[in-house]
Design a protein around this motif. Structure first.
Motif, short mmCIF file in Angstrom:
data_model
loop_
_atom_site.label_atom_id
_atom_site.label_comp_id
_atom_site.label_asym_id
_atom_site.label_seq_id
_atom_site.Cartn_x
_atom_site.Cartn_y
_atom_site.Cartn_z
N GLY A 59 66.53 44.99 57.42
CA GLY A 59 66.01 43.63 57.33
C GLY A 59 65.10 43.43 56.12
N LEU A 60 64.24 42.45 56.21
CA LEU A 60 63.39 42.04 55.09
C LEU A 60 62.07 42.80 55.07
CD1 LEU A 60 63.07 40.05 52.70
CD2 LEU A 60 61.93 38.50 54.31
N PHE A 61 61.77 43.40 53.93
CA PHE A 61 60.48 44.01 53.68
C PHE A 61 59.74 43.18 52.65
CE2 PHE A 61 61.82 47.49 56.12
CZ PHE A 61 60.79 48.42 56.26
N LYS A 62 58.43 43.03 52.85
CA LYS A 62 57.60 42.31 51.91
C LYS A 62 56.51 43.25 51.37
CE LYS A 62 58.23 37.76 54.04
NZ LYS A 62 57.55 36.57 54.63
N ALA A 75 56.91 41.49 45.82
CA ALA A 75 58.33 41.84 45.88
C ALA A 75 58.86 41.72 47.30
CB ALA A 75 58.56 43.27 45.36
N THR A 76 60.15 41.46 47.40
CA THR A 76 60.84 41.52 48.70
C THR A 76 62.07 42.40 48.53
OG1 THR A 76 62.15 39.53 48.22
CG2 THR A 76 60.06 39.24 49.41
N LYS A 77 62.43 43.11 49.62
CA LYS A 77 63.63 43.93 49.63
C LYS A 77 64.38 43.65 50.93
CE LYS A 77 61.91 47.72 46.74
NZ LYS A 77 61.76 49.20 46.62
N GLN A 78 65.61 43.24 50.79
CA GLN A 78 66.45 42.95 51.95
C GLN A 78 67.38 44.13 52.19
OE1 GLN A 78 66.40 40.03 53.97
NE2 GLN A 78 67.73 41.25 55.30
N PHE A 79 67.13 44.89 53.27
CA PHE A 79 67.92 46.08 53.58
C PHE A 79 68.98 45.76 54.62
CE2 PHE A 79 63.83 47.74 52.11
CZ PHE A 79 64.21 48.79 51.29
N ASP A 83 73.79 51.25 54.46
CA ASP A 83 73.56 52.14 53.33
C ASP A 83 72.13 51.97 52.83
OD1 ASP A 83 73.57 49.71 51.80
OD2 ASP A 83 75.75 49.85 51.66
N ASN A 84 71.84 52.53 51.65
CA ASN A 84 70.50 52.47 51.09
C ASN A 84 70.32 51.34 50.08
OD1 ASN A 84 69.53 54.74 52.53
ND2 ASN A 84 70.49 56.12 51.06
N LEU A 85 71.31 50.47 49.99
CA LEU A 85 71.22 49.37 49.04
C LEU A 85 70.27 48.29 49.55
CD1 LEU A 85 74.97 48.91 47.99
CD2 LEU A 85 73.22 50.42 47.02
N ALA A 86 69.58 47.65 48.61
CA ALA A 86 68.66 46.57 48.98
C ALA A 86 68.72 45.47 47.92
CB ALA A 86 67.24 47.10 49.09
N GLU A 87 68.72 44.23 48.37
CA GLU A 87 68.60 43.09 47.46
C GLU A 87 67.12 42.88 47.17
OE1 GLU A 87 70.50 39.67 49.12
OE2 GLU A 87 72.28 40.81 49.75
N VAL A 88 66.76 43.03 45.90
CA VAL A 88 65.35 43.06 45.52
C VAL A 88 64.99 41.85 44.65
CG1 VAL A 88 63.54 44.41 44.37
CG2 VAL A 88 65.41 45.58 45.59
N THR A 89 63.82 41.28 44.93
CA THR A 89 63.29 40.19 44.11
C THR A 89 61.83 40.48 43.81
OG1 THR A 89 64.75 38.59 45.21
CG2 THR A 89 62.90 37.71 43.94
N TYR A 90 61.46 40.38 42.53
CA TYR A 90 60.07 40.56 42.10
C TYR A 90 59.46 39.19 41.77
CZ TYR A 90 60.94 45.57 41.72
OH TYR A 90 61.25 46.88 41.99
#
Length: 236
Positions: A59-62, A75-79, A83-90
């Motif tokens: 899920g979403l990490f902030k 930053a946010t990371k959507q897991f 797998d270990n991929l994450a959609e990242v936004t700075y």
């Protein structure tokens, strides 16, 4: 407080206590599980918050930075669970998006977009391979969207033809690269489009005859052959 009010108070308090106790928990194997929230050391300022599933982020990490004793989203990371991929936004301190893309652990992969500070206009568009290396086209843009630079990377090294542009769209300079080194034809142009300088590079050094133009006419020539043959005697 009468007995009815006490019962209502306890009823409202139980979910709160349960939620507080369910944060920062470990599973039977000692792995983080469920909602986690961490603060900066010796403060009540949140550093990150998100959910783990038996040690894996989902899920979403902030993520936050502390500015004037206030948590500011950085930053946010959507897991996902696969797998270990994450959609990242700075983000900048004002909430504006700085860059975004996909990460595999600490490595950038795939397409990454970086934005100009003063607008939502794309500044840089990069491509990475699965090892986190620049691989593919890299484009840089002026704030009005005009292309400023185009290069191609193979495993973090520039390869082939690279072009820089003036804001009016005319070519500024052209280089050729081999395995990250300047190697091949080079040309430089004035903003109105006239050729100013041309020559060759060999293993990152000027080589052979370089020609210099003024008002469209050849005005000077320089021979760099002797410098390219001696790696300890470079000349710009």
């Amino acid at each position: 407080m009468n007995i009815k009010q006490i019962h209502i108070f306890i009823f409202l308090l139980i979910p709160t206590l349960f939620m507080a106790q369910s944060v920062n928990q470990l599973d039977k194997n000692g792995k983080r599980d469920g909602v986690w929230k961490k603060n900066f050391d010796n403060t009540n300022i949140v550093r990150y918050e998100g959910t783990f599933l038996h040690g894996k982020e989902i899920g979403l990490f902030k993520f936050y930075k502390s500015i004037n004793k206030t948590a500011v989203l950085t930053a946010t990371k959507q897991f996902n669970e696969k797998d270990n991929l994450a959609e990242v936004t700075y983000y900048a301190s004002n909430g504006k998006v700085i860059s975004k893309g996909i990460m595999n652990g600490k490595d950038n992969i795939g397409e990454w977009t970086i934005y100009h500070n003063s607008s939502t206009q794309v500044m840089t568009l990069e491509h990475y391979n699965n090892q986190g290396q620049l691989d593919g086209e890299s484009m840089v843009y002026y704030s009005d969207g005009q292309l400023a630079e185009k290069r191609h990377f193979i495993k973090n090294k520039v390869q082939g033809k690279a072009i820089w542009y003036y804001e009016n769209g005319n070519e500024m300079k052209i280089y050729h690269y081999e395995n990250g080194l300047l190697h091949g034809e080079a040309k430089f142009y004035l903003a109105e489009g006239a050729l100013e300088i041309e020559g060759q590079y060999k293993n990152d050094q000027k080589d052979g005859i370089w020609k210099y133009y003024k008002d469209g006419e050849l005005s000077d020539e320089k021979d760099y052959t002797r410098y390219s043959k001696n790696p300890y005697n470079k000349k710009d």
